[in-house]
Every structure is written in structure tokens, then in C-alpha cells.
Design an enzyme around this catalytic site. Structure first.
Site, mmCIF file in Angstrom:
data_model
loop_
_atom_site.group_PDB
_atom_site.id
_atom_site.type_symbol
_atom_site.label_atom_id
_atom_site.label_comp_id
_atom_site.label_asym_id
_atom_site.label_seq_id
_atom_site.Cartn_x
_atom_site.Cartn_y
_atom_site.Cartn_z
ATOM 1 N N SER A 167 0.856 -1.187 0.000
ATOM 2 C CA SER A 167 0.000 0.000 0.000
ATOM 3 C C SER A 167 0.893 1.237 0.000
ATOM 4 O O SER A 167 1.023 1.944 1.008
ATOM 5 C CB SER A 167 -0.922 -0.014 1.229
ATOM 6 O OG SER A 167 -1.801 -1.121 1.177
ATOM 7 N N GLY A 169 0.762 4.242 -1.383
ATOM 8 C CA GLY A 169 0.196 5.564 -1.122
ATOM 9 C C GLY A 169 0.009 5.835 0.361
ATOM 10 O O GLY A 169 0.217 6.962 0.831
ATOM 11 N N ASP A 170 -0.388 4.812 1.124
ATOM 12 C CA ASP A 170 -0.541 4.977 2.570
ATOM 13 C C ASP A 170 0.790 5.305 3.228
ATOM 14 O O ASP A 170 0.884 6.193 4.078
ATOM 15 C CB ASP A 170 -1.110 3.694 3.182
ATOM 16 C CG ASP A 170 -2.600 3.551 2.982
ATOM 17 O OD1 ASP A 170 -3.318 4.540 3.195
ATOM 18 O OD2 ASP A 170 -3.042 2.458 2.622
ATOM 19 N N SER A 171 1.824 4.565 2.842
ATOM 20 C CA SER A 171 3.119 4.777 3.471
ATOM 21 C C SER A 171 3.710 6.129 3.104
ATOM 22 O O SER A 171 4.306 6.809 3.941
ATOM 23 C CB SER A 171 4.081 3.649 3.066
ATOM 24 O OG SER A 171 3.615 2.401 3.552
ATOM 25 N N GLY A 174 1.960 8.676 5.187
ATOM 26 C CA GLY A 174 2.443 8.612 6.563
ATOM 27 C C GLY A 174 3.795 9.286 6.715
ATOM 28 O O GLY A 174 4.057 9.975 7.711
#
Length: 400
Positions: A167, A169-171, A174
Site C-alpha cells: 500500500s 500511497g498509505d506509506s 504517513g
């Protein structure tokens, strides 16, 4: 002992899954005290994520839960809201990744938080940001990668655009969220005031796309997928060795390309008009890849890497995770660390702390709470001064 550069900073994490908890983990790795808040009876789904399973447990949780305490608290209740505000009074940063407007519906918008603690920094991670026509939409990494144009760049020409098996885009969101939190912490030392950090998954994916936007704006170039190489950047590709495995060779800078030619026993290529400079090599990329590929196909991968590395050429293997965990360089740098997981009564390997600071390096101080609410008593009683009777009453009401 100092636990890292952010020793003394307290973070409240009220996000779930990846983007918010990743930001919290990064701050925790650098020494911050991170208190993760989960609703009673509704633990973070990340506790059950991961592909390996042992005794019914999965292990994505160990990556993002480390260096955190866990408490339960229902922010939808008035009593829970008041208890949360008590925590805000003595904290520095809040990390959340709800859909925009959620905190406001709970009467916990930034105006309320700032009224309680003028120095509080609210880090908000969402799919599309806190403003704009799409702000209200839920966002996942897969959609953010696609909508930002990042997914369009992946894969091979004329094929479907695949995703990375992560994932991403999530990382990325973050990481940008943690970066924003650090910038806001510094600004607070100047003004004494906190602020809102607004990090969007789509914008985080857009931010890493190098020159795609100016290339389109100036020249109408719509960059597309280029398979195993970058168009116009040569040589920088993967090449099959004699045993069938792949090796990365990158020598697209003029001086490095000359070293590659010498190491291949073909120094004349560096002065060949087809390959004499960056732009020429880009125009003749296919021909150059064939020449290097023919050379590599006659050699074992270790011989290729050692020969080129000794010559000052960038080369390396394409490792699986099984090879990564035994990599001597990563081991020497402390980039593979054990997390004790009391769910399975054994250590579980995970990634180390990045980046490495010379004077106040980050640390993995604990493996994270195995159960929601594990630290309720310590936080609410010892930090805020609530009695056991008060906590029992709140628990009976379903607030904790």
C-alpha cells in the site's frame, strides 16, 4: 536514557490501518511517546493483517505498533471526549486519518483542541486532503496511486497498470505526515502555537513523480510505463546473467558509463557517437541494452556485481525478502531488528529505524501492545491521575 531525538514529545494516535499509524510509528521510532487510542471492542484492523499466520495471529501489527502504548476510549461519548481532552492537555501531537469532518462531528475539531492546548499539533491524513471538492470522499492507497497518475507510470507499455504489492500511497502519506509534524514542532518553538498538518494520499503520490508535470506542461509529454527501465535514461536496466537470474546495472552518468565500458572490456563504446553522452545513449537505448545484456549473459551474477562494483559502477541483485533478511550490510546497519511478540511468545523480525541519527538515534524500545487497552491503567491513572474506581466506572459505561 534518551530514547531518540523526539524524547519528551507525546503523541496521541487515533488513526487505524496504515497511513496514520505509520506516521505514529515514525515519530515513535525517533523517541516520542505514542499513545494509540482504539474504540472499546473495535480494535485496529491492522491487528489481523499480514500474509503469514502463526497460532491464529498475523504480523503486520508488529511493524506499526512498536514503541506505542495502547488504550481504549470511545470518543463518541461525552465522557470519552472529556478524557481525550485531558490527554490533549499534556500532549504535543495528535495523528488521525479519519474521513474529513469526523473529529468535528465529535466536537473535537482543531478549534476545540487548540482552546485546550495552544501548542497542540493536529496531523490529519486523508485520501484527498481537508479541503477541495473531493475532500469528503473516502480514500484508499490503491485509488490515490491511480488518481495521482502514479499507477499509470507502472508496468509495461500497452499493458494494464499493475500495483506494487504494497500500500505505497498509505506509506508515502504517513511519511509526509511525520515530516509535517516535525516542521510544525520546530515552528512551535518560534511562535508557541501549534497548527494543522494536512497530508493527503493523492498529493503524497503526486509529490514523488519527478518531472512528469513540467514535461507535460512544456512539451505535452505524457510519460507512460517503461517496463524495467526509464525511457531516455541509459543504461539503467536489469540484465539476465548466465544462471538466469537478473542483475541491475545503472551507469547512466557519463563518467560511470566510461567505467562500465572499461569493465566490460569495450572501452571504445564510451567514445562511440551513439553512446558518448546522456542524450545519445537515450536515443540508442535498445542497442545499448543489447550490448550490455550480451556481456552479462556470459557471467555469473556475483561476478558481474563484484567486477562492476570494483570498477565504480552501480550494480546489484534483485533480492527476495529471504535474501534481504540475511544481507550483511543491512545487518551491520541494524536495519533488521527483533520485536518480542507475546502473542506467540517469540521474537519477530522487522525493519529497523530509518534514518540513522549520529547523536540521538531512534530505537525500538518495545514491540507494541498485543491487546487493545493494555496500558489503560498506566495512562489514565498514572498520567492523568484517575483513580481505579473512576476507571472502573468508565469501563462499566463502555467508555474504556
Amino acid at each position: 536514557m534518551t530514547t531518540g531525538a523526539l524524547d519528551g514529545i507525546r503523541v496521541l494516535e487515533i488513526g487505524t490501518l496504515i497511513s496514520g499509524p505509520f506516521a505514529g510509528r515514525l515519530l515513535g521510532d525517533m523517541g516520542a511517546e505514542v499513545i494509540k487510542i482504539e474504540p472499546p471492542g473495535m480494535p485496529d484492523p491492522l491487528r489481523t493483517w499480514g500474509q503469514a499466520e502463526l497460532e491464529g495471529h498475523r504480523f503486520f501489527w508488529t511493524v506499526h505498533a512498536r514503541n506505542k502504548k495502547a488504550v481504549t476510549l470511545d470518543l463518541r461519548t461525552e465522557a470519552g471526549r472529556e478524557l481525550f481532552l485531558e490527554l490533549v492537555d499534556c500532549s504535543d501531537i495528535i495523528v488521525e486519518n479519519f474521513r474529513p469532518g469526523t473529529l468535528e462531528r465529535w466536537n473535537l475539531g482543531y478549534d476545540v483542541l487548540h482552546a485546550r492546548n495552544r501548542g497542540i499539533i493536529l496531523v490529519r491524513v486523508s485520501g484527498y486532503g481537508q479541503t477541495g471538492p473531493d475532500a469528503h470522499r473516502a480514500g484508499y492507497a490503491s485509488v490515490a496511486e491511480a488518481a495521482s497518475g502514479l499507477r499509470h507510470l507502472n508496468g509495461f507499455p500497452d499493458g494494464p497498470p499493475p500495483r506494487l504489492a504494497l500500500s505505497l500511497g498509505d506509506s508515502l502519506a504517513g511519511m509526509f505526515a511525520a515530516q509535517g509534524a516535525l516542521a510544525a514542532l520546530y515552528r512551535r518553538t518560534v511562535t508557541g502555537e501549534g497548527q494543522v498538518v494536512d497530508a493527503a494520499l493523492t498529493e503524497s503520490c503526486l509529490a514523488i513523480q519527478e518531472s512528469t508535470i513540467p514535461d507535460y506542461d512544456v512539451g505535452g509529454v505524457v510519460r507512460g510505463p517503461s517496463g524495467t527501465r526509464l525511457e531516455g535514461i541509459a543504461p539503467s536496466n536489469i540484465y539476465r546473467s548466465a544462471d538466469g537470474s537478473w542483475v541491475v546495472i545503472a551507469a547512466n552518468q557519463d563518467t560511470v558509463f566510461r567505467r562500465l565500458c572499461a569493465a566490460m572490456g569495450q572501452p571504445e563504446l564510451a567514445d562511440d557517437d551513439r553512446f558518448a553522452n546522456h542524450r545519445a545513449r537515450g536515443r540508442n537505448q535498445d542497442e545499448l541494452d543489447k550490448l550490455i545484456g550480451d556481456w552479462a549473459s556470459q557471467r555469473q551474477p556475483n561476478d558481474i556485481i563484484e567486477t562492476l562494483s570494483a570498477a565504480g559502477v552501480i550494480a546489484g541483485p534483485i533480492n527476495t525478502v529471504a535474501e534481504v533478511v540475511t544481507d550483511p550490510q543491512l545487518r551491520a546497519r541494524g536495519m533488521l531488528v527483533d520485536h518480542w511478540d507475546d502473542r506467540v511468545n517469540r521474537s519477530v523480525l522487522g525493519p529497523g529505524v530509518v534514518p540513522v541519527l549520529s547523536e540521538s538515534p531512534g530505537t525500538v524500545r518495545n514491540s507494541g501492545p498485543s491487546r487493545p487497552g493494555l496500558d489503560n491503567d498506566e495512562v489514565y491513572r498514572d498520567l492523568l491521575g484517575h483513580t481505579d474506581e473512576e476507571l472502573a466506572a468508565l469501563a462499566a459505561e463502555g467508555v474504556l
